[in-house]
Write a protein that holds these residues in place. Structure first.
Motif, short mmCIF file in Angstrom:
data_model
loop_
_atom_site.label_atom_id
_atom_site.label_comp_id
_atom_site.label_asym_id
_atom_site.label_seq_id
_atom_site.Cartn_x
_atom_site.Cartn_y
_atom_site.Cartn_z
N ILE B 218 0.85 -1.20 0.00
CA ILE B 218 0.00 0.00 0.00
C ILE B 218 0.89 1.25 0.00
O ILE B 218 0.63 2.22 -0.70
CB ILE B 218 -0.95 0.02 1.22
CG1 ILE B 218 -1.80 -1.26 1.25
CG2 ILE B 218 -1.87 1.25 1.18
CD1 ILE B 218 -2.65 -1.42 2.51
N PRO B 397 1.49 -6.05 -7.56
CA PRO B 397 0.22 -6.78 -7.56
C PRO B 397 0.44 -8.29 -7.50
O PRO B 397 -0.32 -9.01 -6.84
CB PRO B 397 -0.42 -6.37 -8.89
CG PRO B 397 0.17 -5.05 -9.20
CD PRO B 397 1.57 -5.11 -8.69
N LEU B 400 1.15 -9.24 -4.03
CA LEU B 400 -0.10 -9.20 -3.26
C LEU B 400 -0.88 -10.50 -3.43
O LEU B 400 -1.39 -11.08 -2.46
CB LEU B 400 -0.93 -8.02 -3.74
CG LEU B 400 -1.48 -7.15 -2.64
CD1 LEU B 400 -1.61 -5.73 -3.12
CD2 LEU B 400 -2.80 -7.66 -2.16
N VAL B 401 -0.96 -10.98 -4.68
CA VAL B 401 -1.68 -12.23 -4.95
C VAL B 401 -1.00 -13.39 -4.20
O VAL B 401 -1.67 -14.22 -3.57
CB VAL B 401 -1.72 -12.51 -6.47
CG1 VAL B 401 -2.18 -13.93 -6.75
CG2 VAL B 401 -2.64 -11.52 -7.16
N LEU B 402 0.35 -13.41 -4.23
CA LEU B 402 1.06 -14.50 -3.55
C LEU B 402 0.85 -14.44 -2.04
O LEU B 402 0.76 -15.47 -1.38
CB LEU B 402 2.55 -14.46 -3.90
CG LEU B 402 2.85 -14.94 -5.32
CD1 LEU B 402 4.27 -14.61 -5.72
CD2 LEU B 402 2.63 -16.45 -5.44
N ALA B 404 -1.87 -13.36 -0.63
CA ALA B 404 -3.23 -13.86 -0.42
C ALA B 404 -3.24 -15.39 -0.48
O ALA B 404 -3.90 -16.05 0.34
CB ALA B 404 -4.16 -13.28 -1.48
N VAL B 405 -2.47 -15.96 -1.42
CA VAL B 405 -2.39 -17.42 -1.52
C VAL B 405 -1.81 -17.99 -0.21
O VAL B 405 -2.31 -18.97 0.33
CB VAL B 405 -1.50 -17.84 -2.72
CG1 VAL B 405 -1.24 -19.34 -2.70
CG2 VAL B 405 -2.14 -17.43 -4.02
N PHE B 408 -4.42 -17.82 2.53
CA PHE B 408 -5.48 -18.80 2.29
C PHE B 408 -4.97 -20.21 2.62
O PHE B 408 -5.68 -21.02 3.21
CB PHE B 408 -5.93 -18.73 0.82
CG PHE B 408 -6.99 -19.72 0.47
CD1 PHE B 408 -8.32 -19.45 0.75
CD2 PHE B 408 -6.66 -20.94 -0.12
CE1 PHE B 408 -9.31 -20.38 0.44
CE2 PHE B 408 -7.64 -21.86 -0.43
CZ PHE B 408 -8.97 -21.58 -0.15
N ARG B 413 -9.02 -20.82 4.42
CA ARG B 413 -10.13 -19.94 4.78
C ARG B 413 -9.96 -18.58 4.12
O ARG B 413 -8.86 -18.01 4.17
CB ARG B 413 -10.18 -19.72 6.30
CG ARG B 413 -10.35 -20.97 7.12
CD ARG B 413 -10.52 -20.65 8.58
NE ARG B 413 -9.47 -19.81 9.13
CZ ARG B 413 -9.34 -19.55 10.42
NH1 ARG B 413 -10.21 -20.05 11.28
NH2 ARG B 413 -8.36 -18.78 10.85
N ILE B 414 -11.04 -18.04 3.56
CA ILE B 414 -10.98 -16.69 3.01
C ILE B 414 -10.81 -15.69 4.17
O ILE B 414 -10.23 -14.63 4.01
CB ILE B 414 -12.28 -16.39 2.22
CG1 ILE B 414 -12.40 -17.33 1.03
CG2 ILE B 414 -12.32 -14.93 1.75
CD1 ILE B 414 -11.50 -17.07 -0.15
N VAL B 417 -7.49 -14.30 4.55
CA VAL B 417 -7.10 -13.32 3.54
C VAL B 417 -7.63 -11.93 3.96
O VAL B 417 -6.95 -10.92 3.83
CB VAL B 417 -7.63 -13.71 2.14
CG1 VAL B 417 -6.98 -12.83 1.07
CG2 VAL B 417 -7.33 -15.17 1.82
N TRP B 418 -8.85 -11.93 4.52
CA TRP B 418 -9.38 -10.67 5.05
C TRP B 418 -8.49 -10.15 6.18
O TRP B 418 -8.26 -8.95 6.32
CB TRP B 418 -10.80 -10.85 5.59
CG TRP B 418 -11.85 -10.88 4.52
CD1 TRP B 418 -12.63 -11.95 4.18
CD2 TRP B 418 -12.24 -9.81 3.64
NE1 TRP B 418 -13.47 -11.61 3.14
CE2 TRP B 418 -13.26 -10.31 2.79
CE3 TRP B 418 -11.82 -8.49 3.46
CZ2 TRP B 418 -13.86 -9.53 1.81
CZ3 TRP B 418 -12.42 -7.72 2.49
CH2 TRP B 418 -13.43 -8.24 1.67
N LEU B 421 -5.53 -8.30 4.98
CA LEU B 421 -5.89 -6.95 4.49
C LEU B 421 -6.10 -6.01 5.68
O LEU B 421 -5.61 -4.88 5.69
CB LEU B 421 -7.15 -7.01 3.62
CG LEU B 421 -7.65 -5.65 3.12
CD1 LEU B 421 -6.61 -4.98 2.22
CD2 LEU B 421 -8.97 -5.77 2.36
N VAL B 425 -3.94 -2.66 6.46
CA VAL B 425 -4.43 -1.30 6.66
C VAL B 425 -3.90 -0.75 7.98
O VAL B 425 -3.44 0.40 8.05
CB VAL B 425 -5.98 -1.28 6.63
CG1 VAL B 425 -6.51 0.08 7.00
CG2 VAL B 425 -6.49 -1.69 5.26
N TYR B 428 -0.27 0.14 7.51
CA TYR B 428 -0.15 1.39 6.73
C TYR B 428 -0.47 2.58 7.64
O TYR B 428 0.22 3.61 7.59
CB TYR B 428 -1.11 1.32 5.54
CG TYR B 428 -1.11 2.57 4.69
CD1 TYR B 428 0.02 2.93 3.95
CD2 TYR B 428 -2.24 3.38 4.62
CE1 TYR B 428 0.01 4.08 3.17
CE2 TYR B 428 -2.25 4.53 3.83
CZ TYR B 428 -1.12 4.88 3.12
OH TYR B 428 -1.12 6.01 2.35
#
Lengths: 158, 506
Positions: B218, B397, B400-402, B404-405, B408, B413-414, B417-418, B421, B425, B428
């Motif tokens: 971020i 980006p 970021l995807v990695l 998230a992987v 997960f 569990r999703i 991933v939340w 994030l 935040v 940051y």
């Protein structure tokens, strides 16, 4: 940071401490040293530190001093767009599946982060998004046995 | 011990692990070299790949990344005058001017060779100190562990960069976040709001990936579209012949290297401060001890040697409290701790007894990674220089995807991933508020250790608090913690002395 933002940080610290204290007060008590002992100590410590930060800032004389640069509007927008895209991406992971959600996310995020003055190379971004999503999905699903959600593609996969 | 060491080497030199180490060092160097990418990011995005590997292979890969990333920072510090990570700040002071004088190849050669020597010195220290410390730590009970956790917490909160109030607040806030979930001893659910996903609290890895990797993404996103008056400098190709320096120059730097290595190891052992601080301190010491201090800042190899030996010596230093007591010194060792725990390995003195071969595999992996670092940085320098030019808007980006992987993959569990994030935040927010993130992480990890051992200790002494003071080891650490706070308050109140930076500028 200006004196005002330092004060805001102090107030935020104070607020976090008070919120945590309020939540701690809702917990059941079972003696002096129980599950609430450390939360009470931590809550009061945060409140004390927040108050100290406010006092120290108020005693500072340099009213208009600024240590960092002010954020440009385009920067604020980029940060907000990035956060929004990540949130959408997480929301889409289950229904759309990892490959499709990732392709869409990467494509959009590449565009959002393209430096000012540089034209987004859309065909390249599209190609990179598809290749990256496919490679990551295949490596983790078949190489490392990590069952990433496949969404509508589930029935098509071996 | 020798047998275990041979077993460790045999494991590490198997084709699979050797390949993983080579790959890990290479990726680590890239993450260290590219400003904005960090060692924590490198480990975070590689972690999901280790889930299906065995413990020896997984840990070897993570260690290789750690070694590579610590050293890789010197490449951009010298070529771009921008430290890839804070551990190479002091390298820019003389590495940059050497580059401008046309001595870039020499600066890189010196940096690489002395990074290697610093790493090897620290591994030797780790191998000699850790097993004996583990022996002593075996007799530790809840009183001692509580006191050590409190001591480490006070050190990191007070020694972290920036404002002391914010540093302590970060440590306390991390501790507060660790209280989410089922409480130790009496098993009361705290701050879970009825959500079963957080009954066990937040996973170290989601907190770390969020606070360091996502927050950094971020932050870089914020910079990505900033209008600039002048374009950023690009890397310049440098060709090294041999090592780039003479034997006489090498021998002349040995006392400096030994001193800087010891500084790096010593600072690395202390929780809370590591390579980010030791490179600057050893640079200042080298300048004070030098016969030609006037050459510092104008391009002398002494400065590069001091900084690069010290930062890499932090590797073995930081592993000592991590392996023997389960206490991480900084964010990188914290994520290594998370990686060890994913593989069912709980660092602490028992590790040396129950998983002796694995401990020696870690030692062997460190040594092999150090050699690979030396080889790859010389052979592959041209490739790494080219990678410095990879556009961030493409790289971030994908990182970021990695991440998230990885989140997960922890338990499919999703929700996790939340969590990254949310902590991204928060991280940051910390950056914007000038609050250091490292004490937060250490508070988060050491908090439960302090709380659980405090309550167990009280149970053992039937509710009597004096047990924590009368126990000699616990009493000493608590006294040291109190002294450290008093010293910091005294230092904050007394008239300001010139700062480290002005000392360097002298």
């Amino acid at each position: 940071m200006t004196r005002n933002s330092e004060l805001l940080v102090g107030l935020a610290m104070l607020g976090v401490g008070m919120g945590y204290l309020y939540m701690t007060m809702q917990l059941p008590r079972r003696g002096t040293v129980d599950a609430t002992f450390f939360p009470y100590v931590l809550a009061w410590a945060m409140i004390g530190l927040g108050a100290l930060q406010c006092i120290v800032t108020l005693q500072r004389g340099d009213f208009g001093a600024r240590l960092g640069e002010k954020m440009q509007n385009v920067q604020k927008l980029t940060v907000l767009a990035t956060l929004g895209l990540v949130a959408l991406y997480i929301l889409a992971l289950r229904p759309l599946g990892f490959p499709i959600a990732t392709i869409l996310f990467l494509f959009a995020q590449f565009i959002v982060l393209t430096p000012t003055g540089q034209k987004p190379n859309l065909p390249l971004y599209a190609l990179l998004s598809v290749i990256s999503a496919a490679v990551i999905f295949m490596i983790f699903r078949y190489g490392f046995n990590l069952l990433l959600p496949a969404g509508p593609l589930t029935n098509l996969l071996p | 011990m020798f047998d275990l060491f041979l077993q460790g080497f045999a494991a590490v030199l198997s084709p699979q692990i050797f390949l993983l180490i080579t790959l890990g060092v290479g990726v680590g160097i890239v993450f260290g070299a590219v400003p904005g990418l960090t060692a924590v990011m490198a480990i975070a995005l590689t972690l999901p790949m280790t889930y299906s590997l065995g413990p020896a292979a997984g840990i070897s890969l993570l260690i290789a990344l750690f070694v590579g990333a610590t050293s890789g920072a010197l490449i951009s510090a010298i070529l771009l005058k921008i430290p890839g990570t804070p551990s190479s700040i002091a390298t820019t002071f003389d590495g940059g001017p050497m580059m401008e004088k046309g001595e870039g190849a020499k600066a890189l050669g010196v940096g690489i060779v002395f990074s290697f020597l610093g790493t090897i010195m620290s591994i030797a220290a780790l191998m000699f100190i850790a097993p004996s410390l583990a022996q002593v730590a075996l007799s530790f009970g809840p009183h001692e562990y509580f006191a050590i956790a409190v001591f480490s917490l006070t050190l990191i909160a007070t020694l972290s960069s920036g404002s002391m109030i914010k540093g302590i607040f970060a440590g306390v806030a991390g501790f507060a976040i660790s209280t989410v979930g089922i409480a130790p001893v009496d098993a009361i659910a705290r701050f879970t709001f009825g959500r079963v996903e957080i009954n066990a609290g937040f996973s170290i890895l989601t907190v770390l990936v969020g606070m360091f990797a996502i927050a950094e993404v971020i932050r870089v996103a914020e910079e990505a579209r900033k209008r600039r008056d002048a374009p950023e400098p690009g890397p310049i190709m440098v060709k090294i012949k041999g090592f780039g320096f003479s034997m006489a120059e090498f021998i002349g730097q040995i006392p400096n290297a030994i001193r800087s290595g010891l500084v790096g190891i010593g600072i690395g052992i202390l929780p809370g401060i590591g390579a980010g601080t030791s490179n600057i301190i050893s640079y200042i010491i080298a300048k004070k001890r030098s016969k030609t201090p006037e050459k510092f800042g104008k391009g002398t190899i002494e400065g590069v040697v001091a900084s690069e030996t010290a930062n890499n010596a932090g590797i073995g230093g930081a592993m000592i409290p991590l392996l023997t007591l389960g206490i991480p010194g900084d964010a990188v060792t914290a994520i290594l701790l998370g990686g060890l725990m994913i593989h069912g390995i709980q660092p602490g003195p028992m590790l040396f007894i129950t998983q002796g071969p694995l401990v020696y595999t870690i030692f062997a992996a460190l040594i092999v990674a150090a050699f690979m670092m030396l080889i790859l940085e010389f052979v592959g320098l041209r490739i790494f220089i080219r990678l410095l030019a990879i556009p961030k808007h493409i790289l971030l980006p994908i990182i970021l995807v990695l991440c998230a992987v990885g989140a997960f993959g922890l338990s499919s569990r999703i929700f996790d991933v939340w969590t990254i994030l949310a902590f991204g935040v928060l991280g940051y927010g910390f950056v914007k508020a000038g609050i250091p993130a490292a004490p937060f992480i250490i508070g988060f990890i050491l908090g439960p250790m302090a709380e659980t051992n405090f309550r167990r200790g009280l149970q053992l002494s039937a509710g009597d608090f004096t047990g924590f003071i009368t126990n000699p080891i616990a009493g000493t650490f608590l006294a040291l913690a109190a002294l450290s706070i008093i010293w910091q308050i005294y230092a904050a109140l007394r008239p300001k002395k010139p700062s480290i930076l002005s000392d360097i500028a002298e």
